[in-house]
Design a protein around this motif. Structure first.
Motif, PDB file in Angstrom:
ATOM      1  N   VAL A   1       2.159   9.291  -6.132  1.00 20.78           N
ATOM      2  CA  VAL A   1       1.921  10.988  -5.993  1.00 20.78           C
ATOM      3  C   VAL A   1       3.732  10.911  -6.338  1.00 20.78           C
ATOM      4  O   VAL A   1       3.271  11.815  -6.453  1.00 20.78           O
ATOM      5  N   LEU A   2       4.261   9.923  -6.199  1.00 20.20           N
ATOM      6  CA  LEU A   2       5.979  10.872  -6.881  1.00 20.20           C
ATOM      7  C   LEU A   2       5.979  10.924  -8.429  1.00 20.20           C
ATOM      8  O   LEU A   2       6.570  10.911  -9.165  1.00 20.20           O
ATOM      9  N   GLY A   3       5.002   9.552  -8.958  1.00 21.24           N
ATOM     10  CA  GLY A   3       5.574   9.206 -10.381  1.00 21.24           C
ATOM     11  C   GLY A   3       6.836   8.023 -10.608  1.00 21.24           C
ATOM     12  O   GLY A   3       7.254   8.245  -9.919  1.00 21.24           O
ATOM     13  N   PRO A   4       6.595   7.823 -11.468  1.00 23.92           N
ATOM     14  CA  PRO A   4       7.748   6.294 -12.222  1.00 23.92           C
ATOM     15  C   PRO A   4       8.888   6.977 -12.605  1.00 23.92           C
ATOM     16  O   PRO A   4       9.704   6.430 -11.800  1.00 23.92           O
ATOM     17  N   GLU A   5       9.218   8.421 -12.739  1.00 27.71           N
ATOM     18  CA  GLU A   5      10.168   9.007 -12.533  1.00 27.71           C
ATOM     19  C   GLU A   5      11.284   9.304 -11.667  1.00 27.71           C
ATOM     20  O   GLU A   5      12.484   9.053 -10.917  1.00 27.71           O
ATOM     21  N   LYS A   6      10.178   9.585 -10.553  1.00 33.81           N
ATOM     22  CA  LYS A   6      10.969   9.998  -9.344  1.00 33.81           C
ATOM     23  C   LYS A   6      11.174   9.329  -8.443  1.00 33.81           C
ATOM     24  O   LYS A   6      11.661   9.486  -7.124  1.00 33.81           O
ATOM     25  N   LEU A   7      10.438   8.019  -7.776  1.00 37.46           N
ATOM     26  CA  LEU A   7      10.415   7.007  -7.654  1.00 37.46           C
ATOM     27  C   LEU A   7      12.215   5.963  -6.829  1.00 37.46           C
ATOM     28  O   LEU A   7      12.193   6.110  -5.852  1.00 37.46           O
TER      29      LEU A   7
ATOM     30  N   THR B   1       1.138  -1.551   0.196  1.00 35.77           N
ATOM     31  CA  THR B   1      -0.014  -0.154  -0.161  1.00 35.77           C
ATOM     32  C   THR B   1       0.986   1.310   0.192  1.00 35.77           C
ATOM     33  O   THR B   1       0.614   2.496  -1.241  1.00 35.77           O
ATOM     34  N   ILE B   2       1.680   1.201   0.476  1.00 34.73           N
ATOM     35  CA  ILE B   2       3.110   2.436   1.326  1.00 34.73           C
ATOM     36  C   ILE B   2       3.133   2.813  -0.713  1.00 34.73           C
ATOM     37  O   ILE B   2       3.306   4.026  -0.753  1.00 34.73           O
ATOM     38  N   LEU B   3       4.340   1.238  -0.687  1.00 32.44           N
ATOM     39  CA  LEU B   3       5.028   1.611  -2.554  1.00 32.44           C
ATOM     40  C   LEU B   3       3.735   2.504  -3.453  1.00 32.44           C
ATOM     41  O   LEU B   3       4.018   2.738  -4.400  1.00 32.44           O
ATOM     42  N   VAL B   4       2.575   1.428  -3.475  1.00 30.26           N
ATOM     43  CA  VAL B   4       1.051   2.053  -4.334  1.00 30.26           C
ATOM     44  C   VAL B   4       1.198   3.654  -4.326  1.00 30.26           C
ATOM     45  O   VAL B   4       1.391   4.680  -5.343  1.00 30.26           O
ATOM     46  N   VAL B   5       1.442   3.515  -2.814  1.00 25.00           N
ATOM     47  CA  VAL B   5       0.710   5.138  -2.716  1.00 25.00           C
ATOM     48  C   VAL B   5       1.955   5.859  -3.076  1.00 25.00           C
ATOM     49  O   VAL B   5       1.617   7.536  -3.831  1.00 25.00           O
TER      50      VAL B   5
ATOM     51  N   GLY C   1      13.717   6.947  -3.684  1.00 27.78           N
ATOM     52  CA  GLY C   1      14.220   5.162  -3.116  1.00 27.78           C
ATOM     53  C   GLY C   1      15.581   4.876  -2.795  1.00 27.78           C
ATOM     54  O   GLY C   1      16.220   4.692  -1.754  1.00 27.78           O
ATOM     55  N   ARG C   2      16.571   5.599  -3.304  1.00 32.16           N
ATOM     56  CA  ARG C   2      18.342   5.743  -3.306  1.00 32.16           C
ATOM     57  C   ARG C   2      18.286   6.421  -2.207  1.00 32.16           C
ATOM     58  O   ARG C   2      19.262   5.632  -1.786  1.00 32.16           O
TER      59      ARG C   2
END
Length: 91
Positions: free
Chosen positions: A19-25, A11-15, A29-30
């Motif tokens: 929110v951040l989008g696939p570019e910023k995620l 759930t946290i990862l989906v949210v 994470g890093r």
């Protein structure tokens, strides 16, 4: 550590993805991973500096200071209310 199960993690990862989008995620994470590694490194350094014995002594001192603050349990209250002398000693 935080007692997070698999459903909560998903759930946290989906949210985060929404929110951040696939570019910023991946960047976030890093950055989070670097932060956790640095925190662990600092914790280990502090443990080495203080020594395990001193750390345990500090924990025991904190526990002893917290003990007077706890409320007595029902058993302790019952023992406090009981007479001090033994029942056979009374006439």
């Amino acid at each position: 550590m935080f007692n997070i199960g698999f459903p909560e993690l998903v759930t946290i990862l989906v949210v985060a993805l929404l929110v951040l989008g696939p570019e910023k995620l991946p960047e976030v994470g890093r950055a989070m991973a670097r932060l956790v590694v640095e925190f662990r490194r600092a914790t280990e350094e502090l443990k080495r500096e203080l020594g395990v014995d001193e750390l345990e002594e500090a924990r025991e001192e904190i526990r002893s200071l917290a003990d007077p603050l706890k409320e007595p349990s029902a058993k302790e209250e019952k023992e406090d209310a009981s007479p001090q002398g033994s029942p056979s000693a009374t006439p």
